[in-house]
Design a protein around this motif. Structure first.
Motif, PDB file in Angstrom:
ATOM      1  N   LYS A 197       0.994  -1.093   0.165  1.00  0.00           N
ATOM      2  CA  LYS A 197       0.448  -0.243   0.045  1.00  0.00           C
ATOM      3  C   LYS A 197       1.209   0.830   0.130  1.00  0.00           C
ATOM      4  O   LYS A 197       0.381   2.350   0.294  1.00  0.00           O
ATOM      5  CB  LYS A 197      -1.354  -0.005   0.952  1.00  0.00           C
ATOM      6  CG  LYS A 197      -1.764  -1.155   1.445  1.00  0.00           C
ATOM      7  CD  LYS A 197      -2.447  -0.918   2.196  1.00  0.00           C
ATOM      8  CE  LYS A 197      -3.814  -2.401   2.993  1.00  0.00           C
ATOM      9  NZ  LYS A 197      -4.463  -2.332   3.597  1.00  0.00           N
ATOM     10  N   THR A 198       2.126   1.182  -0.294  1.00  0.00           N
ATOM     11  CA  THR A 198       2.801   2.227  -0.256  1.00  0.00           C
ATOM     12  C   THR A 198       3.582   2.885  -1.346  1.00  0.00           C
ATOM     13  O   THR A 198       2.736   2.246  -2.571  1.00  0.00           O
ATOM     14  CB  THR A 198       4.636   1.917   0.528  1.00  0.00           C
ATOM     15  OG1 THR A 198       5.064   0.901  -0.516  1.00  0.00           O
ATOM     16  CG2 THR A 198       4.012   1.477   2.022  1.00  0.00           C
ATOM     17  N   GLN A 199       4.094   3.430  -1.783  1.00  0.00           N
ATOM     18  CA  GLN A 199       4.741   4.297  -3.066  1.00  0.00           C
ATOM     19  C   GLN A 199       5.301   3.539  -3.668  1.00  0.00           C
ATOM     20  O   GLN A 199       6.361   4.239  -4.838  1.00  0.00           O
ATOM     21  CB  GLN A 199       4.375   5.981  -2.883  1.00  0.00           C
ATOM     22  CG  GLN A 199       3.281   6.613  -2.437  1.00  0.00           C
ATOM     23  CD  GLN A 199       2.124   6.338  -3.483  1.00  0.00           C
ATOM     24  OE1 GLN A 199       1.743   6.492  -5.002  1.00  0.00           O
ATOM     25  NE2 GLN A 199       0.548   6.268  -2.600  1.00  0.00           N
ATOM     26  N   ASP A 200       6.111   3.009  -2.682  1.00  0.00           N
ATOM     27  CA  ASP A 200       7.483   2.051  -2.859  1.00  0.00           C
ATOM     28  C   ASP A 200       7.152   0.757  -3.450  1.00  0.00           C
ATOM     29  O   ASP A 200       6.494   0.116  -3.008  1.00  0.00           O
ATOM     30  CB  ASP A 200       8.364   2.722  -2.083  1.00  0.00           C
ATOM     31  CG  ASP A 200       8.458   4.683  -1.949  1.00  0.00           C
ATOM     32  OD1 ASP A 200       8.685   4.724  -3.155  1.00  0.00           O
ATOM     33  OD2 ASP A 200       8.694   5.187  -1.004  1.00  0.00           O
ATOM     34  N   THR A 201       8.563   0.235  -4.485  1.00  0.00           N
ATOM     35  CA  THR A 201       8.553  -0.901  -4.076  1.00  0.00           C
ATOM     36  C   THR A 201       9.079  -1.550  -2.723  1.00  0.00           C
ATOM     37  O   THR A 201      10.292  -0.789  -1.942  1.00  0.00           O
ATOM     38  CB  THR A 201       9.850  -1.877  -4.761  1.00  0.00           C
ATOM     39  OG1 THR A 201       9.129  -0.754  -6.552  1.00  0.00           O
ATOM     40  CG2 THR A 201      10.172  -2.855  -5.281  1.00  0.00           C
ATOM     41  N   ALA A 202       8.268  -2.676  -2.040  1.00  0.00           N
ATOM     42  CA  ALA A 202       8.980  -3.263  -0.851  1.00  0.00           C
ATOM     43  C   ALA A 202       9.465  -5.197  -0.857  1.00  0.00           C
ATOM     44  O   ALA A 202       8.340  -4.787  -1.508  1.00  0.00           O
ATOM     45  CB  ALA A 202       7.726  -2.272   0.274  1.00  0.00           C
ATOM     46  N   SER A 203       9.298  -5.041   0.339  1.00  0.00           N
ATOM     47  CA  SER A 203       8.981  -6.876   0.183  1.00  0.00           C
ATOM     48  C   SER A 203       8.936  -7.020   2.129  1.00  0.00           C
ATOM     49  O   SER A 203       9.067  -6.205   3.039  1.00  0.00           O
ATOM     50  CB  SER A 203      11.368  -7.256   0.240  1.00  0.00           C
ATOM     51  OG  SER A 203      11.594  -6.883  -0.505  1.00  0.00           O
ATOM     52  N   TYR A 204       8.147  -8.479   1.788  1.00  0.00           N
ATOM     53  CA  TYR A 204       7.136  -8.384   3.200  1.00  0.00           C
ATOM     54  C   TYR A 204       7.893  -9.728   3.780  1.00  0.00           C
ATOM     55  O   TYR A 204       7.866 -10.287   3.016  1.00  0.00           O
ATOM     56  CB  TYR A 204       6.120  -8.516   3.179  1.00  0.00           C
ATOM     57  CG  TYR A 204       5.340  -6.626   2.552  1.00  0.00           C
ATOM     58  CD1 TYR A 204       4.770  -6.458   3.507  1.00  0.00           C
ATOM     59  CD2 TYR A 204       5.552  -6.737   1.313  1.00  0.00           C
ATOM     60  CE1 TYR A 204       4.490  -5.169   3.024  1.00  0.00           C
ATOM     61  CE2 TYR A 204       5.117  -5.621   1.063  1.00  0.00           C
ATOM     62  CZ  TYR A 204       4.528  -4.546   2.023  1.00  0.00           C
ATOM     63  OH  TYR A 204       3.926  -3.413   1.521  1.00  0.00           O
ATOM     64  N   ALA A 205       8.334  -9.634   5.248  1.00  0.00           N
ATOM     65  CA  ALA A 205       7.933 -10.888   6.423  1.00  0.00           C
ATOM     66  C   ALA A 205       6.788 -11.037   6.818  1.00  0.00           C
ATOM     67  O   ALA A 205       6.413 -10.101   7.112  1.00  0.00           O
ATOM     68  CB  ALA A 205       9.776 -11.053   6.647  1.00  0.00           C
ATOM     69  N   VAL A 206       6.188 -12.229   7.269  1.00  0.00           N
ATOM     70  CA  VAL A 206       5.547 -12.285   7.943  1.00  0.00           C
ATOM     71  C   VAL A 206       5.608 -13.322   8.611  1.00  0.00           C
ATOM     72  O   VAL A 206       6.419 -14.455   8.354  1.00  0.00           O
ATOM     73  CB  VAL A 206       3.905 -12.669   7.023  1.00  0.00           C
ATOM     74  CG1 VAL A 206       2.715 -13.167   7.832  1.00  0.00           C
ATOM     75  CG2 VAL A 206       4.112 -11.363   6.283  1.00  0.00           C
TER      76      VAL A 206
END
Length: 213
Positions: free
Chosen positions: A152-161
């Motif tokens: 939901k941001t304006q930048d490319t991002a990675s996620y850890a869950v």
């Protein structure tokens, strides 16, 4: 005045030729009548039919030549070998593909676990991650969760869950990690988290941590 011998011989030879021609014509006419008379009323006369020629069997046998049979057998065996090789190749490719997918999932899991080791609290991306259970009827009774990740941001991002599987009393029975990398702004991904526990007792998947990095 007496005629010469040559003049006396000509009429004789002429009459002989004429007579011979007459005999030939009579004989030809009789033959033509016999051959062409097919429409008269007399049905008791002889009939003629052409006798079929017997087949020539010297050049044929009941089995194909051995060289031809051998060639056909070799072609069949070659086709079978090719089909077997193609099937083995397809099976090997599928096994390689699954192994590659499994290796990538394991790599992402390790990265996610490492990213969450130093995270205090529940992380900075709880609003971008949600966990929903997958019906057990479609998983053979194995507890499976769908992790919905939306950048939901304006930048490319990675996620850890981090997902915990808990029993009816709320006790954590198992912990799983999942990660997704390089999501574009607005992009959504849905990795699966599968419990390694037996189908019973029934467990529930719970979102514990979600970190964007």
């Amino acid at each position: 005045m007496n005629p010469s011998p040559d003049r006396l011989g000509r009429p004789v030879r002429s009459r002989a030729v004429t007579a011979a021609a007459a005999v030939v014509l009579v004989a030809f006419g009789a033959t033509a009548v016999v051959a062409c008379d097919g429409g008269g009323d007399d049905t008791s006369g002889p009939t003629f039919s052409e006798r079929p020629s017997p087949p020539i069997t010297e050049s044929f046998s009941g089995a194909p030549p051995s060289a031809l049979a051998s060639s056909a057998s070799e072609a069949i065996e070659s086709a079978r070998a090719s089909a077997s090789t193609a099937a083995a190749s397809a099976s090997a490719r599928e096994a390689s593909r699954k192994a590659s997918i499994g290796a990538e999932i394991e790599r992402s899991r390790r990265v996610a676990e490492e990213e969450l080791q130093d995270v205090q609290g529940r992380g900075n991306a709880l609003s971008e991650v949600a966990v929903t259970g997958k019906p057990r009827t479609g998983t053979g009774g194995v507890t499976t969760a769908i992790v919905n990740i939306t950048n939901k941001t304006q930048d490319t991002a990675s996620y850890a869950v981090q997902v915990d599987f808990v029993d009816a009393a709320g006790t954590v029975v198992e912990t799983q990690f999942v990660g997704e990398e390089d999501l574009a702004p607005g992009e959504r991904r849905q990795p699966l988290v599968i419990s390694r526990q037996p189908p019973e007792p029934v467990l529930t998947a719970r979102l514990t941590k979600a970190q964007r990095y």
